[in-house]
Design an enzyme around this catalytic site. Sequence first.
Site, PDB file in Angstrom:
ATOM      1  N   HIS A  61      -2.132  -4.944  -0.830  1.00  0.00           N
ATOM      2  CA  HIS A  61      -2.035  -3.598  -0.230  1.00  0.00           C
ATOM      3  C   HIS A  61      -1.459  -3.691   1.182  1.00  0.00           C
ATOM      4  O   HIS A  61      -2.187  -3.834   2.164  1.00  0.00           O
ATOM      5  CB  HIS A  61      -3.411  -2.950  -0.196  1.00  0.00           C
ATOM      6  CG  HIS A  61      -3.370  -1.504   0.171  1.00  0.00           C
ATOM      7  ND1 HIS A  61      -4.321  -0.604  -0.219  1.00  0.00           N
ATOM      8  CD2 HIS A  61      -2.488  -0.785   0.904  1.00  0.00           C
ATOM      9  CE1 HIS A  61      -4.034   0.597   0.248  1.00  0.00           C
ATOM     10  NE2 HIS A  61      -2.918   0.507   0.950  1.00  0.00           N
ATOM     11  N   HIS A  63       1.767  -2.067   3.781  1.00  0.00           N
ATOM     12  CA  HIS A  63       2.854  -1.116   4.032  1.00  0.00           C
ATOM     13  C   HIS A  63       3.870  -1.826   4.925  1.00  0.00           C
ATOM     14  O   HIS A  63       3.706  -1.873   6.139  1.00  0.00           O
ATOM     15  CB  HIS A  63       2.332   0.140   4.739  1.00  0.00           C
ATOM     16  CG  HIS A  63       1.290   0.883   3.948  1.00  0.00           C
ATOM     17  ND1 HIS A  63       1.610   1.976   3.165  1.00  0.00           N
ATOM     18  CD2 HIS A  63      -0.053   0.699   3.815  1.00  0.00           C
ATOM     19  CE1 HIS A  63       0.496   2.431   2.583  1.00  0.00           C
ATOM     20  NE2 HIS A  63      -0.523   1.671   2.957  1.00  0.00           N
ATOM     21  N   ARG A  65       6.917  -0.947   5.390  1.00  0.00           N
ATOM     22  CA  ARG A  65       7.828   0.053   6.005  1.00  0.00           C
ATOM     23  C   ARG A  65       9.306  -0.305   5.817  1.00  0.00           C
ATOM     24  O   ARG A  65       9.819  -0.239   4.768  1.00  0.00           O
ATOM     25  CB  ARG A  65       7.511   0.248   7.507  1.00  0.00           C
ATOM     26  CG  ARG A  65       6.034   0.357   7.855  1.00  0.00           C
ATOM     27  CD  ARG A  65       5.436   1.655   7.453  1.00  0.00           C
ATOM     28  NE  ARG A  65       4.141   1.857   8.088  1.00  0.00           N
ATOM     29  CZ  ARG A  65       3.165   2.592   7.577  1.00  0.00           C
ATOM     30  NH1 ARG A  65       3.321   3.211   6.441  1.00  0.00           N
ATOM     31  NH2 ARG A  65       2.018   2.724   8.211  1.00  0.00           N
ATOM     32  N   ASN A  95       5.191   4.468   0.124  1.00  0.00           N
ATOM     33  CA  ASN A  95       5.303   5.660   0.996  1.00  0.00           C
ATOM     34  C   ASN A  95       6.206   5.384   2.185  1.00  0.00           C
ATOM     35  O   ASN A  95       5.810   5.468   3.336  1.00  0.00           O
ATOM     36  CB  ASN A  95       3.925   6.141   1.461  1.00  0.00           C
ATOM     37  CG  ASN A  95       3.160   5.106   2.262  1.00  0.00           C
ATOM     38  OD1 ASN A  95       3.300   3.913   2.044  1.00  0.00           O
ATOM     39  ND2 ASN A  95       2.346   5.566   3.198  1.00  0.00           N
ATOM     40  N   HIS A 232      -8.978   0.340  -1.081  1.00  0.00           N
ATOM     41  CA  HIS A 232      -9.914   0.536   0.048  1.00  0.00           C
ATOM     42  C   HIS A 232     -11.131   1.400  -0.269  1.00  0.00           C
ATOM     43  O   HIS A 232     -11.293   2.488   0.271  1.00  0.00           O
ATOM     44  CB  HIS A 232      -9.185   1.115   1.249  1.00  0.00           C
ATOM     45  CG  HIS A 232      -8.182   2.209   0.949  1.00  0.00           C
ATOM     46  ND1 HIS A 232      -8.493   3.315   0.193  1.00  0.00           N
ATOM     47  CD2 HIS A 232      -6.889   2.350   1.303  1.00  0.00           C
ATOM     48  CE1 HIS A 232      -7.425   4.089   0.098  1.00  0.00           C
ATOM     49  NE2 HIS A 232      -6.438   3.512   0.765  1.00  0.00           N
ATOM     50  N   ASP A 305      -4.719  -3.489   3.743  1.00  0.00           N
ATOM     51  CA  ASP A 305      -4.131  -2.163   3.986  1.00  0.00           C
ATOM     52  C   ASP A 305      -3.403  -2.165   5.330  1.00  0.00           C
ATOM     53  O   ASP A 305      -3.579  -1.260   6.162  1.00  0.00           O
ATOM     54  CB  ASP A 305      -5.187  -1.047   3.931  1.00  0.00           C
ATOM     55  CG  ASP A 305      -4.537   0.336   3.845  1.00  0.00           C
ATOM     56  OD1 ASP A 305      -3.298   0.421   3.751  1.00  0.00           O
ATOM     57  OD2 ASP A 305      -5.278   1.329   3.879  1.00  0.00           O
ATOM     58  N   HIS A 309       1.809   1.397  12.755  1.00  0.00           N
ATOM     59  CA  HIS A 309       2.452   2.546  13.406  1.00  0.00           C
ATOM     60  C   HIS A 309       2.801   2.121  14.828  1.00  0.00           C
ATOM     61  O   HIS A 309       2.352   1.068  15.295  1.00  0.00           O
ATOM     62  CB  HIS A 309       1.497   3.744  13.426  1.00  0.00           C
ATOM     63  CG  HIS A 309       1.134   4.234  12.069  1.00  0.00           C
ATOM     64  ND1 HIS A 309       2.011   4.965  11.290  1.00  0.00           N
ATOM     65  CD2 HIS A 309       0.010   4.074  11.320  1.00  0.00           C
ATOM     66  CE1 HIS A 309       1.432   5.242  10.130  1.00  0.00           C
ATOM     67  NE2 HIS A 309       0.222   4.704  10.117  1.00  0.00           N
ATOM     68  N   PRO A 324      -2.703   7.843  10.392  1.00  0.00           N
ATOM     69  CA  PRO A 324      -3.770   6.888  10.096  1.00  0.00           C
ATOM     70  C   PRO A 324      -3.209   5.515   9.747  1.00  0.00           C
ATOM     71  O   PRO A 324      -2.145   5.422   9.145  1.00  0.00           O
ATOM     72  CB  PRO A 324      -4.475   7.511   8.889  1.00  0.00           C
ATOM     73  CG  PRO A 324      -3.455   8.392   8.240  1.00  0.00           C
ATOM     74  CD  PRO A 324      -2.529   8.856   9.333  1.00  0.00           C
ATOM     75  N   GLY A 325      -3.926   4.469  10.127  1.00  0.00           N
ATOM     76  CA  GLY A 325      -3.530   3.118   9.711  1.00  0.00           C
ATOM     77  C   GLY A 325      -3.533   2.126  10.855  1.00  0.00           C
ATOM     78  O   GLY A 325      -3.248   2.480  11.999  1.00  0.00           O
TER      79      GLY A 325
HETATM   80  O1  DOR Z   1      -4.625   4.697   6.848  1.00  0.00           O
HETATM   81  C1  DOR Z   1      -3.720   4.888   6.038  1.00  0.00           C
HETATM   82  N1  DOR Z   1      -2.440   4.525   6.312  1.00  0.00           N
HETATM   83  N2  DOR Z   1      -3.986   5.488   4.861  1.00  0.00           N
HETATM   84  C2  DOR Z   1      -2.991   5.876   4.019  1.00  0.00           C
HETATM   85  O2  DOR Z   1      -3.293   6.420   2.987  1.00  0.00           O
HETATM   86  C3  DOR Z   1      -1.587   5.672   4.370  1.00  0.00           C
HETATM   87  C4  DOR Z   1      -1.441   4.556   5.317  1.00  0.00           C
HETATM   88  C5  DOR Z   1      -0.063   4.515   5.954  1.00  0.00           C
HETATM   89  O3  DOR Z   1       0.926   4.444   5.230  1.00  0.00           O
HETATM   90  O4  DOR Z   1       0.027   4.503   7.179  1.00  0.00           O
HETATM   91 ZN    ZN Z   2      -2.472   1.934   2.374  1.00  0.00          ZN
HETATM   92 ZN    ZN Z   3      -4.610   4.463   1.049  1.00  0.00          ZN
END
Ligand code: DOR
Ligand code: ZN
Ligand code: ZN
Length: 443
Positions: A61, A63, A65, A95, A232, A305, A309, A324-325
């Site tokens: 899991h 991201h 980017r 995403n 998560h 996860d 950002h 979030p993240g």
């Molecule tokens: O905290 C999160 N960040 N939850 C998510 O569902 C998306 C993720 C993100 O892509 O930043």
């Molecule tokens: Zn995620």
């Molecule tokens: Zn998520």
Amino acid sequence: MSDSTNILDVRLYHKGELLETGISIANGRIVKLGRESVLPAASETVRARGLLALPGLVDVHVHLRDLGLSYKEDYLSGTSAAAAGGFTTLIDMPNTNPVTDSLDRLREKIDLAKRKILVNVGFNLVPESLDTIAETKDLAMGYKINLVKQWSDLPTDDATLRALIERATSVGKITIFHAEEGSTVDELESRLKGSSSLKSYYKAHPPEAEDEAVARVLGCTHERRARIHFCHVSSTGSLRLIRKAKRQGRHVTCEVTPHHILLSEESSSRLGGISIMDPPLRRRQITEKLFAALKRRAADIVASDHAPHSLDEKTRPSWWNIPPGIPGLETTLPLLLTEVAKGTISLRRLVEALAERPSMIFNLNCGALEVGAVADIVLVDMKRRFKIDSSKFLSKAKYSPFDGRNVRGKVVKTFVRGRLVYDEGRIVGEPGTGSIVTPAMED
Ligand code: DOR
Ligand code: ZN
Ligand code: ZN
């Protein structure tokens, strides 16, 4: 002798035991384990006395980017962070900008990533329509649905979810859920958004919204062959539902993150916006239960996860505007090795949760150090103590709610298919050293 390495004098994690041995690698695979005198000659020798050799970790899991969001992270920075954190195989989330929702979008990602990655990477997809599933089955690792925020044009009503799970199952694929019920969160958000307190953000994402979503997904199918994975997990209610499904013999699995088991809502006022993630941190009473669930295998695996950002985004004045993240690739292993050193979790369970089980759940064919296995290896110095310092992260996201924590267990070297990519704080591998992981790949 070309492309061969002997790693000598390690303490090797092998089927639950620590062996004092050497590892001989040729053409990307482990060819022999044993003392120096019995290993074949090799072009490179690494003396690793006192270091622990673990299978390269697997994070299902992440991201990564890149593309339109490369200011947050790109394939090189994200996989550098992975190598520094001991991860050699990642599964990326769809995403991105553009969203990975079709075969063309997936191919674009793969074409760009293969030149930049330092560790192995597979890609999840969020289908734009149900037909996308059959079209992408040879490249997508799994199909990911976010129930709180729709990522593609595919609706998330019961009938569609049922059809999605059915179609994915018919092509042997896993469906993966961010389980928080969107309608519940939307309604709470619209009521609470006037408030500027951080508590209101937490109230808009209650554990009950997760329970509701997990129950709905599990109710969509009773097909035992359907492989369903929950990301998560952060509520005791969802753990209960997942346990019940497992007892019925269903292929249901779940992950917990290091932040949900080691931090709690009580510390959020001190941490502020950087600790905002979705689902949010939970009350200590719950986090302790999540950690206990990991230990007794009710929660199958750990995933970071890693959701980077920019610092500008994370320090926006209104909580509601903060994406979030948090980054997690460079903190997960030291945080959990520290728990091993404290005796709160065993090394065996850690390797299972960070390498063996994720590899099995996602059919990755890695995660164990044995003859014949791919030589994805991380060498760790358990004696080294340090403080988490996000300013030193190789990720572009230089913030962490764990900043300043004292941890133990430093990644010293990371090998990907026998190639040294990370060495004592430095990236030494060439971009493109990592492989694209596809479901069809024979390994
Ligand atoms: O905290 C999160 N960040 N939850 C998510 O569902 C998306 C993720 C993100 O892509 O930043
Ligand atoms: Zn995620
Ligand atoms: Zn998520």
